[in-house]
Design a protein around this motif. Structure first.
Motif, PDB file in Angstrom:
ATOM      1  N   ARG A  26      29.779  45.449  44.411  1.00 49.54           N
ATOM      2  CA  ARG A  26      30.780  45.091  43.502  1.00 49.54           C
ATOM      3  C   ARG A  26      30.383  45.866  41.979  1.00 49.54           C
ATOM      4  O   ARG A  26      28.914  45.666  41.698  1.00 49.54           O
ATOM      5  N   GLN A  27      31.441  46.243  41.394  1.00 42.60           N
ATOM      6  CA  GLN A  27      31.041  47.199  40.166  1.00 42.60           C
ATOM      7  C   GLN A  27      32.050  46.663  39.003  1.00 42.60           C
ATOM      8  O   GLN A  27      33.231  45.948  39.411  1.00 42.60           O
ATOM      9  N   PHE A  62      31.518  50.908  47.835  1.00 48.22           N
ATOM     10  CA  PHE A  62      31.542  50.472  46.341  1.00 48.22           C
ATOM     11  C   PHE A  62      33.009  50.147  46.034  1.00 48.22           C
ATOM     12  O   PHE A  62      33.896  50.680  46.317  1.00 48.22           O
ATOM     13  N   HIS A  63      33.175  49.177  45.141  1.00 45.80           N
ATOM     14  CA  HIS A  63      34.621  48.609  44.550  1.00 45.80           C
ATOM     15  C   HIS A  63      34.281  47.991  43.259  1.00 45.80           C
ATOM     16  O   HIS A  63      33.287  47.800  42.733  1.00 45.80           O
ATOM     17  N   ASP A  64      35.424  47.735  42.593  1.00 47.04           N
ATOM     18  CA  ASP A  64      35.556  46.942  41.455  1.00 47.04           C
ATOM     19  C   ASP A  64      35.373  45.467  41.715  1.00 47.04           C
ATOM     20  O   ASP A  64      35.142  45.175  43.036  1.00 47.04           O
ATOM     21  N   LEU A  65      35.359  44.558  40.774  1.00 48.37           N
ATOM     22  CA  LEU A  65      35.165  42.952  41.001  1.00 48.37           C
ATOM     23  C   LEU A  65      36.415  42.563  41.788  1.00 48.37           C
ATOM     24  O   LEU A  65      37.484  42.727  41.424  1.00 48.37           O
ATOM     25  N   PRO A  66      36.113  41.919  43.090  1.00 50.41           N
ATOM     26  CA  PRO A  66      37.411  41.614  43.745  1.00 50.41           C
ATOM     27  C   PRO A  66      38.066  40.371  42.995  1.00 50.41           C
ATOM     28  O   PRO A  66      37.517  39.516  41.943  1.00 50.41           O
ATOM     29  N   VAL A  67      39.248  40.226  43.493  1.00 49.79           N
ATOM     30  CA  VAL A  67      40.400  39.512  42.817  1.00 49.79           C
ATOM     31  C   VAL A  67      40.730  38.322  43.871  1.00 49.79           C
ATOM     32  O   VAL A  67      41.089  38.887  45.075  1.00 49.79           O
TER      33      VAL A  67
END
Length: 246
Positions: free
Chosen positions: A222-223, A193-198
C-alpha cells in the motif's frame, strides 16, 4: 554535758556543722554540674562544644572531647535532615508527546540498499517498509514508506512488472484500490503496488497515512496516493522490481 539524745551539744553541733558542710558541697557541686551542662548546651547550639571540654567539665555534662566526636557524621546527618524537611517530595511533570496526525505520512530518508540491482527499477525493502524509485543512471528520484503484507509472504529477489490496472478490487471483494502495478504471482492472488484501499462498506480508507511504514496489508504493498501515481508513471510492463531485506 550530755544532751537530750546522749551526746554533747558540742558534738551535736559539730555533727550538724558537718552535715551542713556536706550539704553546701553537694549544693555547690549541683550548681557546678548545672552550670557545666548549661555551658555545654550553649556550646553545642553555637558550635563551640570543643571550647567547653576539659578537665573542669565532668563527664556527666554529656560533652565528649573533640577526639571522641565525629563532627563530620553529625553535620552530614544534620544536612540530610534539613534537606528532608526543606525539599520534601519531588514533583515530576510528565509531558506526553502529542499523538501523530493520522493525515500526515512519516518521511523516509534511508539510503538505497547496497546490492539492490542497477539501472531503471523499483526497490522494495521488506525490513524498512520503504520503496525507492531509481532512474537508469542509478539516481534515486523518490523514497517513501509503504505498508506491505502483515503475513510476510513475499520472497526476496528480482521480479518484473507483468500487468497494470488503473482500478482494481481486492481478492475478497470488500476493498477497491487504484494504480495497481503487479509484479509477483501469489498463491491466492497477484501481489503489486497500489494506493490505500477503500472499504466498500464504509467508503473510507482502511488505514491512515501515519501508519505507513508498518506492514498491514493482506499481501500487496500500500502507498499514499501521490506515491502510487509516481510509481505508476515510473514503471511499465517489464520494469524490474527488486525485493530485499536489510
Amino acid at each position: 554535758m550530755p544532751g537530750r539524745y546522749g551526746v554533747s551539744s558540742r558534738s551535736a553541733s559539730r555533727h550538724v556543722s558537718r552535715r551542713r558542710s556536706r550539704a553546701r558541697l553537694r549544693f555547690r557541686g549541683a550548681r557546678l554540674t548545672v552550670l557545666s551542662c548549661s555551658v555545654a548546651t550553649l556550646a553545642g547550639v553555637f558550635g563551640l562544644a570543643g571550647t567547653a571540654t576539659g578537665p573542669d567539665v565532668p563527664a556527666s555534662a554529656g560533652v565528649l572531647p573533640p577526639s571522641q566526636r565525629d563532627v563530620g557524621d553529625i553535620s552530614r546527618g544534620t544536612d540530610r535532615e534539613l534537606a528532608a524537611k526543606t525539599v520534601g517530595p519531588v514533583m515530576v511533570k510528565v509531558i506526553q508527546a502529542p499523538p501523530a496526525d493520522p493525515n500526515v505520512k512519516p518521511v523516509a530518508t534511508a539510503p538505497l540498499p547496497a546490492g539492490s540491482g542497477s539501472g531503471h527499477r523499483v526497490v522494495f525493502d521488506i525490513t524498512q517498509q520503504t520503496v525507492w524509485l531509481v532512474d537508469a543512471d542509478d539516481t534515486v528520484v523518490r523514497t517513501y514508506f509503504v505498508s506491505g503484507s502483515r503475513y510476510d509472504q513475499l520472497p526476496t529477489g528480482t521480479f518484473e512488472v507483468f500487468s497494470k490496472s488503473r482500478d482494481a478490487v481486492s481478492w475478497h471483494g470488500t476493498e477497491t484500490m487504484e494504480y495497481m502495478v503487479r509484479f509477483f504471482r501469489g498463491e491466492n492472488s497477484n501481489i503489486g503496488f497500489h494506493d490505500l484501499p477503500v472499504a466498500t462498506a464504509t467508503g473510507t480508507e482502511v488505514q491512515t497515512l501515519s501508519q505507513l511504514g508498518t506492514p498491514l496489508s493482506d499481501g500487496c504493498i500500500r502507498q499514499d496516493l501521490e506515491d502510487a501515481v509516481a510509481l505508476w508513471e515510473h514503471t511499465e510492463v517489464g520494469t524490474p522490481v527488486v525485493v530485499v531485506r536489510t
